[in-house]
Design a protein around this motif. Sequence first.
Motif, PDB file in Angstrom:
ATOM      1  N   LEU A  83       0.825  -1.200   0.000  1.00  0.00           N
ATOM      2  CA  LEU A  83       0.000   0.000   0.000  1.00  0.00           C
ATOM      3  C   LEU A  83       0.862   1.253   0.000  1.00  0.00           C
ATOM      4  N   ARG A  84       1.889   1.265   0.851  1.00  0.00           N
ATOM      5  CA  ARG A  84       2.751   2.445   0.955  1.00  0.00           C
ATOM      6  C   ARG A  84       3.442   2.713  -0.376  1.00  0.00           C
ATOM      7  N   ALA A  85       3.944   1.655  -1.034  1.00  0.00           N
ATOM      8  CA  ALA A  85       4.634   1.834  -2.317  1.00  0.00           C
ATOM      9  C   ALA A  85       3.679   2.347  -3.389  1.00  0.00           C
ATOM     10  N   MET A  86       2.463   1.813  -3.437  1.00  0.00           N
ATOM     11  CA  MET A  86       1.487   2.231  -4.429  1.00  0.00           C
ATOM     12  C   MET A  86       1.031   3.665  -4.182  1.00  0.00           C
ATOM     13  N   ILE A  87       0.802   3.999  -2.912  1.00  0.00           N
ATOM     14  CA  ILE A  87       0.356   5.346  -2.571  1.00  0.00           C
ATOM     15  C   ILE A  87       1.478   6.359  -2.794  1.00  0.00           C
ATOM     16  N   ASP A  88       2.709   5.974  -2.496  1.00  0.00           N
ATOM     17  CA  ASP A  88       3.851   6.852  -2.781  1.00  0.00           C
ATOM     18  C   ASP A  88       3.891   7.209  -4.264  1.00  0.00           C
ATOM     19  N   TYR A  89       3.668   6.204  -5.113  1.00  0.00           N
ATOM     20  CA  TYR A  89       3.674   6.434  -6.562  1.00  0.00           C
ATOM     21  C   TYR A  89       2.540   7.374  -6.965  1.00  0.00           C
ATOM     22  N   MET A  90       1.342   7.129  -6.455  1.00  0.00           N
ATOM     23  CA  MET A  90       0.198   7.961  -6.818  1.00  0.00           C
ATOM     24  C   MET A  90       0.409   9.414  -6.376  1.00  0.00           C
ATOM     25  N   CYS A  91       0.969   9.589  -5.194  1.00  0.00           N
ATOM     26  CA  CYS A  91       1.210  10.946  -4.689  1.00  0.00           C
ATOM     27  C   CYS A  91       2.323  11.631  -5.481  1.00  0.00           C
ATOM     28  N   ARG A  92       3.348  10.878  -5.831  1.00  0.00           N
ATOM     29  CA  ARG A  92       4.451  11.436  -6.615  1.00  0.00           C
ATOM     30  C   ARG A  92       3.978  11.845  -8.000  1.00  0.00           C
ATOM     31  N   LEU A  93       3.103  11.054  -8.591  1.00  0.00           N
ATOM     32  CA  LEU A  93       2.566  11.398  -9.907  1.00  0.00           C
ATOM     33  C   LEU A  93       1.798  12.711  -9.843  1.00  0.00           C
ATOM     34  N   SER A 172       2.957  14.183  -1.789  1.00  0.00           N
ATOM     35  CA  SER A 172       4.044  13.385  -1.215  1.00  0.00           C
ATOM     36  C   SER A 172       4.168  13.627   0.282  1.00  0.00           C
ATOM     37  N   ASP A 173       3.889  14.865   0.715  1.00  0.00           N
ATOM     38  CA  ASP A 173       3.875  15.163   2.152  1.00  0.00           C
ATOM     39  C   ASP A 173       2.822  14.316   2.870  1.00  0.00           C
ATOM     40  N   PHE A 174       1.698  14.103   2.194  1.00  0.00           N
ATOM     41  CA  PHE A 174       0.570  13.399   2.804  1.00  0.00           C
ATOM     42  C   PHE A 174       0.674  11.873   2.703  1.00  0.00           C
ATOM     43  N   ALA A 175       1.573  11.371   1.858  1.00  0.00           N
ATOM     44  CA  ALA A 175       1.610   9.942   1.553  1.00  0.00           C
ATOM     45  C   ALA A 175       1.685   9.039   2.788  1.00  0.00           C
ATOM     46  N   PRO A 176       2.565   9.305   3.753  1.00  0.00           N
ATOM     47  CA  PRO A 176       2.614   8.412   4.923  1.00  0.00           C
ATOM     48  C   PRO A 176       1.292   8.353   5.682  1.00  0.00           C
ATOM     49  N   ALA A 177       0.656   9.504   5.885  1.00  0.00           N
ATOM     50  CA  ALA A 177      -0.613   9.536   6.616  1.00  0.00           C
ATOM     51  C   ALA A 177      -1.713   8.828   5.832  1.00  0.00           C
ATOM     52  N   ILE A 178      -1.736   9.020   4.517  1.00  0.00           N
ATOM     53  CA  ILE A 178      -2.749   8.361   3.688  1.00  0.00           C
ATOM     54  C   ILE A 178      -2.566   6.843   3.743  1.00  0.00           C
ATOM     55  N   ALA A 179      -1.325   6.389   3.665  1.00  0.00           N
ATOM     56  CA  ALA A 179      -1.052   4.950   3.704  1.00  0.00           C
ATOM     57  C   ALA A 179      -1.500   4.350   5.028  1.00  0.00           C
ATOM     58  N   ARG A 180      -1.222   5.052   6.126  1.00  0.00           N
ATOM     59  CA  ARG A 180      -1.656   4.547   7.441  1.00  0.00           C
ATOM     60  C   ARG A 180      -3.178   4.487   7.537  1.00  0.00           C
ATOM     61  N   ALA A 181      -3.832   5.529   7.001  1.00  0.00           N
ATOM     62  CA  ALA A 181      -5.300   5.566   7.043  1.00  0.00           C
ATOM     63  C   ALA A 181      -5.899   4.429   6.225  1.00  0.00           C
ATOM     64  N   CYS A 182      -5.325   4.151   5.058  1.00  0.00           N
ATOM     65  CA  CYS A 182      -5.838   3.072   4.206  1.00  0.00           C
ATOM     66  C   CYS A 182      -5.646   1.716   4.875  1.00  0.00           C
TER      67      CYS A 182
END
Length: 201
Positions: A83-93, A172-182
């Motif tokens: 999840l973290r890797a996928m969300i990191d990619y989506m946020c980076r895009l 990208s700033d939000f990615a860690p929090a979004i991953a934890r929430a998911c």
Amino acid sequence: MPAVATRHRLRSAALELFVEKGVAETTTRDLAKKAGIAEGTIYRHFESKDELVRDLFQDHYFRFGAELDRIQRETVGDLDAKLRAMIDYMCRLFDEDATLYRFLLLVQHTALPNIRSAPTSPAIIFRDLVSRAIEGGEIPRQDPGLAAAMTVGAIIQPALALIYGSVTGTMSDFAPAIARACAALLRAPQSQKAHPGAPAR
């Protein structure tokens, strides 16, 4: 100008104009001017503006899904790591190609019903990820389609909030929090009996 180059310029111009002005507000005259071509040239490549929208959305949507699929397959680890890797990619895009990301977000409601389904649809990639996590005992049994939809929603809503200015920062700033929430959302106890959902697109 070679046909391939013309088509590429037209698609690039359309992507920018659809995000800047909106699909309905963008005319074929606008497209031709932005691409530096005659208005009639558009119809050598696409039957209509609607077909151009579908072509752009389907191409980028499925490529987006294919990259998410590659990431989740190649990421070693549990559901949280994937999840973290996928969300990191989506946020980076979002941060690196805001025009493309905004196009996919803003056009999806009208474009999705008109495109064919495919194994690389992002919705299907997330649904399959959830299904495997259920089978592996990582998360409670639940409707994979619903769980995937809620997970994607938790990613998309912060992006929309950034677009409309209700939050500031970068995805990208939000990615860690979004991953934890998911991850927490998928592990929440399910109060309703899991049942097959409608086919994901």
